[in-house]
Design a protein around this motif. Structure first.
Motif: not given
Length: 315
Positions: A225-227, A269-272, A277-278, A283-291
Motif C-alpha cells: 500500500x505504501x509503495x 487518527x484524528x488528523x487523518x 482518510x477515514x 496504512x494511510x497514516x504513513x502520509x502523516x508520518x512521511x518526511x
C-alpha cells in the motif's frame, strides 16, 4: 572472496555485545585483539585467549579488520582520535548503534584517514551472536563486504549487503527498530491490565506471540500500500481505529493503567479523519508520518530515491 578463515581481528569495545563478538571470533579460531576504555572489563576475554591491548593504537595495529563495538560511534571516534594514523589501509566494520548521520560522519572521518568502512548492525541480542539465523546487515563498498563476508558470517549466519552507502545499516536500524519500544510498551500495558485483576503476565504470552505473528503477516500488504499509494488493500480502516479512541480512554480510567502514551496515536487518527482518510486503510497514516522538507530545508538531508532497493542476502 579471499581466504578469511583465520585472519587477525581487533574488537574495540568489550561491553555485552563486544564480548559476544570477540567470543565468536575466538571460537572460530581467529587471533583476536580487544581494547576497552576500562581494560578490566576485558578480563573474561583474556582468559578465553584474547590479546588485550590497553593502548588503542596498538589494538588497531594488531589486525587489518577492526570491529567497532563501542557504545556509540562518537565514543569510537573520540577514542580513535589519537590513533587515527594507524587506520590507514585497515577495514573498520561498525557494529555500534547509530542513526544514519552518525554513521555517515564516522565513515567520512575514517575514510579521510585512509580506512575502508562497512557500516553494520546486528538485529539480535548478544546471546544470539554466532547463531545460524542471527541477522547482520551492512552498507558500504560491495568489494569490501565480499572480501570479509566469510569472517563476518562468524557473527551470524544471515548476512546482508544493503547497498554502497555506509549509513544504510543505520537507516534500516532506525526504521526496523522503530517497532521495538511501542511493541514492548504494548506488552507492558497489557501486563498492567492483567495485573490489575490479579492475573499473571505469563498467562498472555502465548496469545501475544500469536498476535505478533498475525501482525507480521500484514506487513507485506502494508508495504505494498505504501509503495503503490493505494490504501484500499488491508481492510482495517482509519475510521475503525478512530472509533475506538473513546474505548481506550474509558479503559484507562476504569483500570487505572497509565495509557497517556496513546495520545499521540489518537492525534494522528484524528488528523487523518480530518483529512478525509477515514475510509482508507490505517496504512494511510504513513502520509502523516512521511518526511516533508521544512521551510528552508536545513534539517532534512535529501537523497536520490531509487525505484527499488534490493538487499542481497548471503546466508
Amino acid at each position: 572472496m579471499t581466504d578469511q578463515k583465520h585472519i587477525p581481528v581487533t574488537v574495540l569495545g568489550t561491553g555485552s555485545m563486544g564480548r559476544a563478538l570477540a567470543g565468536a571470533f575466538l571460537a572460530a579460531g581467529h587471533r583476536t585483539t580487544v581494547w576497552n576504555r576500562t581494560p578490566e572489563r576485558a578480563a573474561p576475554l583474556v582468559l578465553a585467549g584474547a590479546d588485550l591491548q590497553p593502548d588503542i593504537g596498538d589494538a588497531v595495529a594488531a589486525a587489518g579488520l577492526i570491529i567497532v563495538a563501542t557504545t556509540t560511534l562518537d565514543a569510537a571516534r573520540e577514542s580513535l582520535a589519537d590513533a587515527a594514523s594507524a587506520l590507514r589501509g585497515r577495514t573498520l566494520v561498525t557494529l555500534s548503534s547509530a542513526i544514519p548521520s552518525s554513521a555517515r560522519e564516522f565513515a567520512q572521518w575514517a575514510t579521510a584517514h585512509g580506512a575502508r568502512v562497512l557500516g553494520g548492525a546486528i538485529k539480535n541480542v548478544p546471546a544470539a551472536v554466532g547463531k545460524r539465523d542471527t541477522l547482520l546487515y551492512f552498507g558500504g563498498e560491495r568489494a569490501v563486504f565480499d572480501e570479509f563476508a566469510d569472517t563476518l558470517r562468524v557473527l551470524g549466519g544471515d548476512i546482508v549487503h544493503l547497498g554502497p552507502e555506509p549509513d544504510l545499516a543505520g537507516l534500516y536500524e532506525s526504521a526496523v527498530g522503530a517497532t521495538l519500544l511501542p511493541t514492548l510498551l504494548g506488552f507492558l500495558e497489557g501486563a498492567a491490565l492483567l495485573s490489575a485483576r490479579g492475573i499473571p503476565a505469563g498467562s498472555m504470552v502465548p496469545y501475544s506471540a500469536k498476535w505478533l505473528k498475525m501482525i507480521a503477516s500484514l506487513l507485506p500488504v502494508m508495504a505494498e500500500e505504501i509503495d503503490s499509494g493505494d490504501y484500499s488493500l488491508l481492510g482495517s480502516s482509519v475510521g475503525l481505529f478512530h472509533s475506538s479512541i473513546g474505548d481506550d480512554e474509558r479503559l484507562a480510567r476504569e483500570s487505572g493503567v497509565e495509557m497517556s502514551w496513546h495520545a499521540p496515536m489518537h492525534d494522528l487518527l484524528r488528523r487523518a479523519v480530518a483529512e478525509g482518510r477515514g475510509e482508507q486503510s490505517v496504512t494511510a497514516l504513513f502520509e502523516l508520518l512521511a518526511a516533508r522538507v521544512p521551510d528552508g530545508g536545513d534539517d532534512l538531508v535529501e537523497f536520490p530515491r531509487p525505484a527499488r532497493v534490493t538487499a542481497e542476502r548471503l546466508g
